[in-house]
Enzyme design. Structure first.
Site, PDB file in Angstrom:
ATOM      1  N   GLU A 294      -3.114  -2.885  -2.403  1.00  0.00           N
ATOM      2  CA  GLU A 294      -4.540  -2.396  -1.587  1.00  0.00           C
ATOM      3  C   GLU A 294      -4.683  -1.083  -2.108  1.00  0.00           C
ATOM      4  OE1 GLU A 294      -3.449  -1.630   2.751  1.00  0.00           O
ATOM      5  OE2 GLU A 294      -5.470  -1.173   2.990  1.00  0.00           O
TER       6      GLU A 294
ATOM      7  N   ASP B 140     -11.697   6.974   6.736  1.00  0.00           N
ATOM      8  CA  ASP B 140     -11.194   6.214   7.104  1.00  0.00           C
ATOM      9  C   ASP B 140     -10.243   6.121   8.429  1.00  0.00           C
ATOM     10  OD1 ASP B 140      -9.497   3.592   6.599  1.00  0.00           O
ATOM     11  OD2 ASP B 140      -7.921   4.675   5.725  1.00  0.00           O
TER      12      ASP B 140
ATOM     13  N   TRP C 295       0.946  -0.975   0.143  1.00  0.00           N
ATOM     14  CA  TRP C 295      -0.129   0.170   0.034  1.00  0.00           C
ATOM     15  C   TRP C 295       0.731   1.240  -0.090  1.00  0.00           C
ATOM     16  CZ3 TRP C 295      -0.212   3.713   4.020  1.00  0.00           C
ATOM     17  CH2 TRP C 295      -0.871   4.937   3.598  1.00  0.00           C
TER      18      TRP C 295
ATOM     19  N   LYS D 118      -6.886   2.659  -2.337  1.00  0.00           N
ATOM     20  CA  LYS D 118      -7.662   3.417  -1.506  1.00  0.00           C
ATOM     21  C   LYS D 118      -8.082   4.702  -2.318  1.00  0.00           C
ATOM     22  CE  LYS D 118      -6.516   5.936   2.847  1.00  0.00           C
ATOM     23  NZ  LYS D 118      -5.432   6.043   3.759  1.00  0.00           N
TER      24      LYS D 118
ATOM     25  N   ASP E 193      -6.913  -4.335  10.366  1.00  0.00           N
ATOM     26  CA  ASP E 193      -6.003  -3.160  10.257  1.00  0.00           C
ATOM     27  C   ASP E 193      -7.084  -1.784  10.841  1.00  0.00           C
ATOM     28  OD1 ASP E 193      -4.613  -1.161   9.377  1.00  0.00           O
ATOM     29  OD2 ASP E 193      -5.335  -1.048   7.162  1.00  0.00           O
TER      30      ASP E 193
ATOM     31  N   HIS F 175     -11.644   2.073   2.503  1.00  0.00           N
ATOM     32  CA  HIS F 175     -11.133   2.592   1.351  1.00  0.00           C
ATOM     33  C   HIS F 175     -12.091   2.999   0.381  1.00  0.00           C
ATOM     34  CE1 HIS F 175      -6.481   1.882   2.882  1.00  0.00           C
ATOM     35  NE2 HIS F 175      -7.262   2.278   3.760  1.00  0.00           N
TER      36      HIS F 175
ATOM     37  N   ASP G 157     -10.333   3.992  10.889  1.00  0.00           N
ATOM     38  CA  ASP G 157      -9.770   2.818  11.522  1.00  0.00           C
ATOM     39  C   ASP G 157      -9.789   2.689  13.079  1.00  0.00           C
ATOM     40  OD1 ASP G 157      -7.775   1.735   9.233  1.00  0.00           O
ATOM     41  OD2 ASP G 157      -7.197   3.918   9.331  1.00  0.00           O
TER      42      ASP G 157
ATOM     43  N   ASP H 266      -9.670  -3.118   1.645  1.00  0.00           N
ATOM     44  CA  ASP H 266      -9.702  -2.284   3.084  1.00  0.00           C
ATOM     45  C   ASP H 266     -11.160  -1.797   3.261  1.00  0.00           C
ATOM     46  OD1 ASP H 266      -9.656  -0.400   5.214  1.00  0.00           O
ATOM     47  OD2 ASP H 266      -7.599  -0.674   5.337  1.00  0.00           O
TER      48      ASP H 266
ATOM     49  N   HIS I 180      -8.592  -6.171   4.217  1.00  0.00           N
ATOM     50  CA  HIS I 180      -8.394  -5.462   5.615  1.00  0.00           C
ATOM     51  C   HIS I 180      -9.480  -4.981   6.223  1.00  0.00           C
ATOM     52  CE1 HIS I 180      -3.803  -3.949   5.153  1.00  0.00           C
ATOM     53  NE2 HIS I 180      -3.863  -5.038   5.446  1.00  0.00           N
TER      54      HIS I 180
HETATM   55  C1  RNT Z   1      -3.714   2.736   5.137  1.00  0.00           C
HETATM   56  C2  RNT Z   1      -4.018   1.296   4.813  1.00  0.00           C
HETATM   57  C3  RNT Z   1      -2.863   0.531   5.253  1.00  0.00           C
HETATM   58  C4  RNT Z   1      -2.286   0.900   6.747  1.00  0.00           C
HETATM   59  C5  RNT Z   1      -1.401  -0.227   7.210  1.00  0.00           C
HETATM   60  C6  RNT Z   1      -0.765   0.361   8.482  1.00  0.00           C
HETATM   61  O1  RNT Z   1      -4.825   3.460   4.688  1.00  0.00           O
HETATM   62  O2  RNT Z   1      -5.098   0.804   5.161  1.00  0.00           O
HETATM   63  O3  RNT Z   1      -3.068  -0.694   5.366  1.00  0.00           O
HETATM   64  O4  RNT Z   1      -3.276   1.292   7.455  1.00  0.00           O
HETATM   65  O5  RNT Z   1      -0.412  -0.627   6.270  1.00  0.00           O
HETATM   66 ZN    ZN Z   2      -5.523  -1.277   5.121  1.00  0.00          ZN
END
Ligand code: RNT
Ligand code: ZN
Length: 417
Positions: free
Chosen positions: A224, A292, A183, A226, A324, A260, A294, A257, A284
């Site tokens: 990955e 986003d 990523w 985004k 994640d 994303h 998290d 993810d 993820h």
């Molecule tokens: C970031 C991505 C990525 C990170 C990690 C730490 O938006 O989701 O995967 O969160 O690699």
């Molecule tokens: Zn991620």
């Protein structure tokens, strides 16, 4: 009633709708989740001292952040003790461990810098996954793999190549495949003058990273995508279209993810399409709150829907599922345990649905009955099956695990000042 008696009563209830709880438990115990190491230290790592960059952010300053490899390993051990089943550990390249006085830059890391992680994994009988770290570094202040500064781009290409070699080392040492996820944060705050150039360079950089020989049975490289990052709101080089197309053409895996995509888009709806065209898929699981963000994964509708898609598409061995999220505002051990156990609970919930029946209803156009039964299944005693699963795996059920987290906080975390 004992946990077992409750389980036996739940078993009967599920059997009445054609669900085999014993089979569900067996499948759940074989499903391993890749646990991210970065919840423990707010995504800092050990190879640099700067702030977290790349348009991602941890918020909060709850005491007890792991500051050294020893602390992080001790915290991970604490978490593993509270999780039923066997899982994998997901490392980032910035968690390299150097000898005293030694330091190499990201483009020169080698397997030996992860030897202690391999030993850690071996002792616990778990596998390792890996991620190159294209952020939190002075050469990542602008673009990385898509940079028009050839020196910078080559630096990050060498980093990616080094990570492929380290991933293969993990797989060989531990006797199980290593999932390596790429990523990059590359993007722009405001309207670009050129969207194609950076993407073309990113494509070429990936080609160069993948030109390193590696065993595709041992290392699964993922890409990955985004939609945006903080300070990178207008343009993301590694968009969904870029990543899905690149992965399909080059025979690597797509990684989706849950944070994303645009806010009303859900990953659960994407899984079946991806599985129709790909042998394997990586995820993820996170929880976006308005962005986003998290947040810690909950036992919520989308997590359950993702789990249902994996189960009913018969894809438990085709989906690599990793967590994640990073919350620095609460006890980090608890954040890890809650998120991991919630993912497992969602899988259990999914394994306990009467799919054949529900599918028949959909195919027969019996939508009234379909809605009714899907809703009734939500209050079936999944908790009794879960607590029994914890018991047979030798970990505390219900909220009983929390006492151990409190003890560890008092004896260990609160002393980290
Ligand atoms: C970031 C991505 C990525 C990170 C990690 C730490 O938006 O989701 O995967 O969160 O690699
Ligand atoms: Zn991620």
């Amino acid at each position: 009633m004992t946990t077992q008696e409750r389980y036996l009563s739940a078993k009967e209830m599920y059997a009445a709708v054609g669900v085999d709880t014993q089979k569900a438990l067996e499948m759940l115990s074989r499903f391993s989740i890749s646990m991210h190491c970065w919840q423990g230290d707010d995504v800092k790592g050990f190879d640099q001292d700067g702030p977290l960059s790349g348009g991602i952010q941890t918020t909060g300053n709850y005491p007890g952040r792991a500051r050294t490899p020893e602390e992080l390993m001790a915290d991970i051990d604490q978490v593993l003790k509270l999780l039923p089943g066997k899982h994998k550990l997901n490392l980032h390249a910035c968690y390299a461990i150097f000898e005293k006085g030694e330091h190499v830059d990201r483009d020169a890391i080698e397997p030996k810098h992860f030897k202690r992680w391999v030993e850690f994994a071996k002792e616990r009988g778990i596998g390792l996954d890996f991620n190159p770290t294209f952020f939190s570094h002075k050469k990542a202040e602008g673009l990385t793999l898509s940079s028009n500064d050839e020196e910078i781009r080559q630096f990050w290409i060498r980093h990616g190549q080094a990570c492929v070699r380290i991933s293969q080392y993990f797989a060989e040492e531990l006797g199980q495949p290593c999932v390596m996820n790429i990523w990059i944060p590359d993007g722009l705050k405001d309207i670009p003058a050129d969207r194609l150039g950076p993407r073309a360079r990113f494509k070429d950089s990936l080609d160069q990273i993948l030109s390193v020989p590696y065993d595709k049975e041992k290392v699964y490289v993922c890409l990955e995508s985004k939609v945006f990052g903080i300070g990178l709101e207008s343009y993301t080089v590694g968009s969904s279209e870029f990543c899905v197309n690149y992965a399909a053409k080059k025979g690597i895996l797509s990684l989706m993810d849950t944070g994303h995509y645009h806010p009303t888009e859900v990953v659960s709806d994407k899984i079946s399409s991806m599985l129709l065209f790909n042998e394997k898929l990586a995820l993820h699981v996170s929880r976006p709150v308005r962005w986003d963000s998290d947040h810690v994964v909950l036992f919520d509708d989308e997590t359950k829907e993702i789990a249902k898609e994996i189960v009913r598409n018969n894809a438990m061995d085709r989906v690599f599922l990793a967590m994640d999220y990073f919350d620095a505002s609460i006890n980090r051990i608890s954040a890890w345990v809650v998120g991991m156990r919630n993912m497992q609970k969602a899988m259990l919930f999914a394994l306990l649905q009467p799919y054949t029946r529900l599918q028949e209803m959909q195919n027969a156009g019996s939508f009234t009955e379909l809605q009714m039964l899907q809703e009734e299944m939500k209050l079936y005693p999944v908790g009794d099956v879960w607590n029994y699963f914890c018991e047979i795996n030798g970990v505390p059920g219900k909220e009983d695990w929390y006492a151990e987290v409190k003890r560890y906080e008092q004896e260990v975390l609160s002393r980290r000042i």
